[in-house]
Motif scaffolding. Structure first.
Motif, PDB file in Angstrom:
ATOM      1  N   SER A  12       0.830  -1.202   0.000  1.00 40.31           N
ATOM      2  CA  SER A  12       0.000   0.000   0.000  1.00 40.31           C
ATOM      3  C   SER A  12       0.866   1.254   0.000  1.00 40.31           C
ATOM      4  N   LEU A  13       1.946   1.237   0.771  1.00 40.28           N
ATOM      5  CA  LEU A  13       2.867   2.368   0.798  1.00 40.28           C
ATOM      6  C   LEU A  13       3.557   2.552  -0.549  1.00 40.28           C
ATOM      7  N   LEU A  14       3.921   1.442  -1.181  1.00 37.42           N
ATOM      8  CA  LEU A  14       4.566   1.529  -2.487  1.00 37.42           C
ATOM      9  C   LEU A  14       3.642   2.149  -3.528  1.00 37.42           C
ATOM     10  N   LYS A  15       2.382   1.780  -3.488  1.00 34.26           N
ATOM     11  CA  LYS A  15       1.426   2.311  -4.457  1.00 34.26           C
ATOM     12  C   LYS A  15       1.310   3.827  -4.342  1.00 34.26           C
ATOM     13  N   ARG A  16       1.372   4.339  -3.118  1.00 32.75           N
ATOM     14  CA  ARG A  16       1.250   5.783  -2.910  1.00 32.75           C
ATOM     15  C   ARG A  16       2.510   6.534  -3.314  1.00 32.75           C
ATOM     16  N   SER A  17       3.661   5.875  -3.201  1.00 28.71           N
ATOM     17  CA  SER A  17       4.922   6.586  -3.326  1.00 28.71           C
ATOM     18  C   SER A  17       5.670   6.340  -4.632  1.00 28.71           C
ATOM     19  N   TYR A  18       5.196   5.382  -5.426  1.00 33.81           N
ATOM     20  CA  TYR A  18       5.921   5.035  -6.647  1.00 33.81           C
ATOM     21  C   TYR A  18       4.981   4.964  -7.846  1.00 33.81           C
ATOM     22  N   GLN A  19       5.506   5.326  -9.004  1.00 27.91           N
ATOM     23  CA  GLN A  19       4.807   5.112 -10.259  1.00 27.91           C
ATOM     24  C   GLN A  19       5.066   3.688 -10.722  1.00 27.91           C
ATOM     25  N   ILE A  20       4.026   3.024 -11.213  1.00 24.90           N
ATOM     26  CA  ILE A  20       4.116   1.600 -11.524  1.00 24.90           C
ATOM     27  C   ILE A  20       3.953   1.379 -13.016  1.00 24.90           C
ATOM     28  N   SER A  21       4.860   0.592 -13.589  1.00 23.04           N
ATOM     29  CA  SER A  21       4.766   0.257 -15.010  1.00 23.04           C
ATOM     30  C   SER A  21       5.331  -1.145 -15.228  1.00 23.04           C
ATOM     31  N   TYR A  22       5.016  -1.725 -16.378  1.00 20.81           N
ATOM     32  CA  TYR A  22       5.638  -2.992 -16.749  1.00 20.81           C
ATOM     33  C   TYR A  22       7.074  -2.733 -17.191  1.00 20.81           C
ATOM     34  N   GLU A  23       7.947  -3.694 -16.942  1.00 23.93           N
ATOM     35  CA  GLU A  23       9.336  -3.522 -17.375  1.00 23.93           C
ATOM     36  C   GLU A  23       9.422  -3.516 -18.899  1.00 23.93           C
ATOM     37  N   THR A  24       8.784  -4.498 -19.546  1.00 21.53           N
ATOM     38  CA  THR A  24       8.762  -4.543 -21.012  1.00 21.53           C
ATOM     39  C   THR A  24       7.350  -4.710 -21.559  1.00 21.53           C
ATOM     40  N   GLY A  25       6.433  -5.192 -20.752  1.00 26.99           N
ATOM     41  CA  GLY A  25       5.060  -5.422 -21.172  1.00 26.99           C
ATOM     42  C   GLY A  25       4.385  -6.391 -20.224  1.00 26.99           C
ATOM     43  N   PRO A  26       3.106  -6.676 -20.441  1.00 25.32           N
ATOM     44  CA  PRO A  26       2.357  -7.549 -19.528  1.00 25.32           C
ATOM     45  C   PRO A  26       2.663  -9.033 -19.673  1.00 25.32           C
ATOM     46  N   GLU A  27       3.479  -9.390 -20.680  1.00 32.79           N
ATOM     47  CA  GLU A  27       3.773 -10.803 -20.891  1.00 32.79           C
ATOM     48  C   GLU A  27       4.749 -11.320 -19.832  1.00 32.79           C
ATOM     49  N   ALA A  28       4.552 -12.569 -19.423  1.00 33.71           N
ATOM     50  CA  ALA A  28       5.428 -13.193 -18.442  1.00 33.71           C
ATOM     51  C   ALA A  28       6.765 -13.561 -19.081  1.00 33.71           C
ATOM     52  N   VAL A  29       7.824 -13.494 -18.277  1.00 36.50           N
ATOM     53  CA  VAL A  29       9.163 -13.853 -18.740  1.00 36.50           C
ATOM     54  C   VAL A  29       9.746 -14.873 -17.760  1.00 36.50           C
ATOM     55  N   ASN A  30      10.849 -15.509 -18.137  1.00 33.56           N
ATOM     56  CA  ASN A  30      11.497 -16.472 -17.261  1.00 33.56           C
ATOM     57  C   ASN A  30      12.094 -15.774 -16.048  1.00 33.56           C
ATOM     58  N   TYR A  31      11.996 -16.427 -14.910  1.00 35.76           N
ATOM     59  CA  TYR A  31      12.585 -15.896 -13.689  1.00 35.76           C
ATOM     60  C   TYR A  31      14.041 -16.334 -13.627  1.00 35.76           C
ATOM     61  N   GLY A  32      14.943 -15.414 -13.903  1.00 35.59           N
ATOM     62  CA  GLY A  32      16.364 -15.746 -13.917  1.00 35.59           C
ATOM     63  C   GLY A  32      16.662 -16.812 -14.949  1.00 35.59           C
ATOM     64  N   ASN A  33      17.384 -17.850 -14.518  1.00 32.12           N
ATOM     65  CA  ASN A  33      17.743 -18.942 -15.418  1.00 32.12           C
ATOM     66  C   ASN A  33      16.786 -20.124 -15.315  1.00 32.12           C
ATOM     67  N   THR A  34      15.635 -19.911 -14.660  1.00 32.04           N
ATOM     68  CA  THR A  34      14.663 -20.985 -14.482  1.00 32.04           C
ATOM     69  C   THR A  34      13.571 -20.882 -15.550  1.00 32.04           C
ATOM     70  N   GLU A  35      12.689 -21.879 -15.561  1.00 29.98           N
ATOM     71  CA  GLU A  35      11.552 -21.871 -16.474  1.00 29.98           C
ATOM     72  C   GLU A  35      10.304 -21.288 -15.825  1.00 29.98           C
ATOM     73  N   GLU A  36      10.419 -20.905 -14.561  1.00 31.30           N
ATOM     74  CA  GLU A  36       9.288 -20.276 -13.871  1.00 31.30           C
ATOM     75  C   GLU A  36       8.975 -18.936 -14.527  1.00 31.30           C
ATOM     76  N   LYS A  37       7.695 -18.654 -14.726  1.00 26.93           N
ATOM     77  CA  LYS A  37       7.270 -17.436 -15.393  1.00 26.93           C
ATOM     78  C   LYS A  37       6.862 -16.370 -14.368  1.00 26.93           C
ATOM     79  N   VAL A  38       7.338 -15.141 -14.586  1.00 29.50           N
ATOM     80  CA  VAL A  38       7.001 -14.036 -13.694  1.00 29.50           C
ATOM     81  C   VAL A  38       6.624 -12.804 -14.506  1.00 29.50           C
ATOM     82  N   ILE A  39       5.832 -11.950 -13.874  1.00 28.94           N
ATOM     83  CA  ILE A  39       5.516 -10.625 -14.412  1.00 28.94           C
ATOM     84  C   ILE A  39       6.468  -9.635 -13.755  1.00 28.94           C
ATOM     85  N   ARG A  40       7.095  -8.776 -14.544  1.00 28.95           N
ATOM     86  CA  ARG A  40       8.072  -7.823 -14.020  1.00 28.95           C
ATOM     87  C   ARG A  40       7.477  -6.414 -14.011  1.00 28.95           C
ATOM     88  N   LEU A  41       7.455  -5.807 -12.820  1.00 34.64           N
ATOM     89  CA  LEU A  41       6.969  -4.440 -12.667  1.00 34.64           C
ATOM     90  C   LEU A  41       8.109  -3.532 -12.246  1.00 34.64           C
TER      91      LEU A  41
END
Length: 223
Positions: free
Chosen positions: A120-149
């Protein structure tokens, strides 16, 4: 004329579908925050990396709305406890307890980023955007998919210039928070092996320091 009508119909239809499926970064962040707001408690493994060389490993325990405890295996036996008002840190190597009253009016002093209150504090104090877009990407060198903000501070009072959140596509749980401080120091908080709503008792957040330990109050302001 007929071709123009068909083209306009296609554009309107495409815009309608796009509007229904596209989720803005702020709305996605709100969904994640809402999920965390529903947690009564959770535990998770945590790894904190400071700069390139300093690594801390432990187990985080959180109970809504403000109780937070970190028990470290690296450094061994180091403890961090926050009750929403007071921060207590035990440093076993120095046999020292540090305590500090915490100002929670901004994120620069809040140690609870991966909680409903912290988000809640972050929402008030920071502007939020996608890093490259809403598509999920690999988390590091794993196959796990994450959304990057990417969170960029609105004012100069925040402790981090920028934060990057990696959020599990499947569970909407925060996997990591990467931050760049005002002094351009990089920090990374990684979370794994979540255990949610297991009924953690309040006594989990009590701490009796060793009798031999030296205690320093309000250590952040001591000279």
């Amino acid at each position: 004329m007929k071709k123009n009508l068909i083209f306009i119909f296609f554009l309107v239809s495409a815009a309608s579908v796009y509007g229904q499926t596209f989720l803005t970064a702020e709305n996605y962040f709100a969904e994640v925050s809402e999920q965390y707001a529903g947690f009564k408690d959770y535990e998770a493994d945590i790894t904190i990396t400071i700069g390139k060389n300093e690594v801390m490993i432990g187990r985080a325990s959180y109970k809504s709305p403000t109780l937070l405890r970190l028990d470290f295996s690296q450094p061994a036996e180091q403890v961090f406890i926050y009750n929403g008002e007071m921060l207590t840190i035990y440093l076993p190597r120095r046999d020292t307890v540090l305590s500090q009253v915490v100002d929670t009016t901004n994120t620069s002093s809040s140690p609870s980023l991966a909680t409903a209150q912290g988000l809640s504090l972050l929402k008030r104090s920071y502007q939020i955007s996608y890093e490259t877009g809403p598509e999920a990407v690999n988390y590091g060198n794993t196959e796990e998919k994450v959304i990057r903000l990417v969170l960029t501070r609105r004012g100069a009072s925040e402790g981090f210039r920028k934060l990057i959140l990696s959020i599990s596509e499947d569970t909407k749980l925060i996997r990591s928070i990467e931050g760049t401080t005002i002094g351009n120091e990089n920090m990374k908080f990684e979370f794994s092996n979540y255990s949610i709503n297991k009924g953690i008792p309040d006594t989990r957040f009590l701490y009796d320091s060793p009798p031999s330990a030296n205690t320093f109050n309000n250590f952040l302001f001591n000279e």
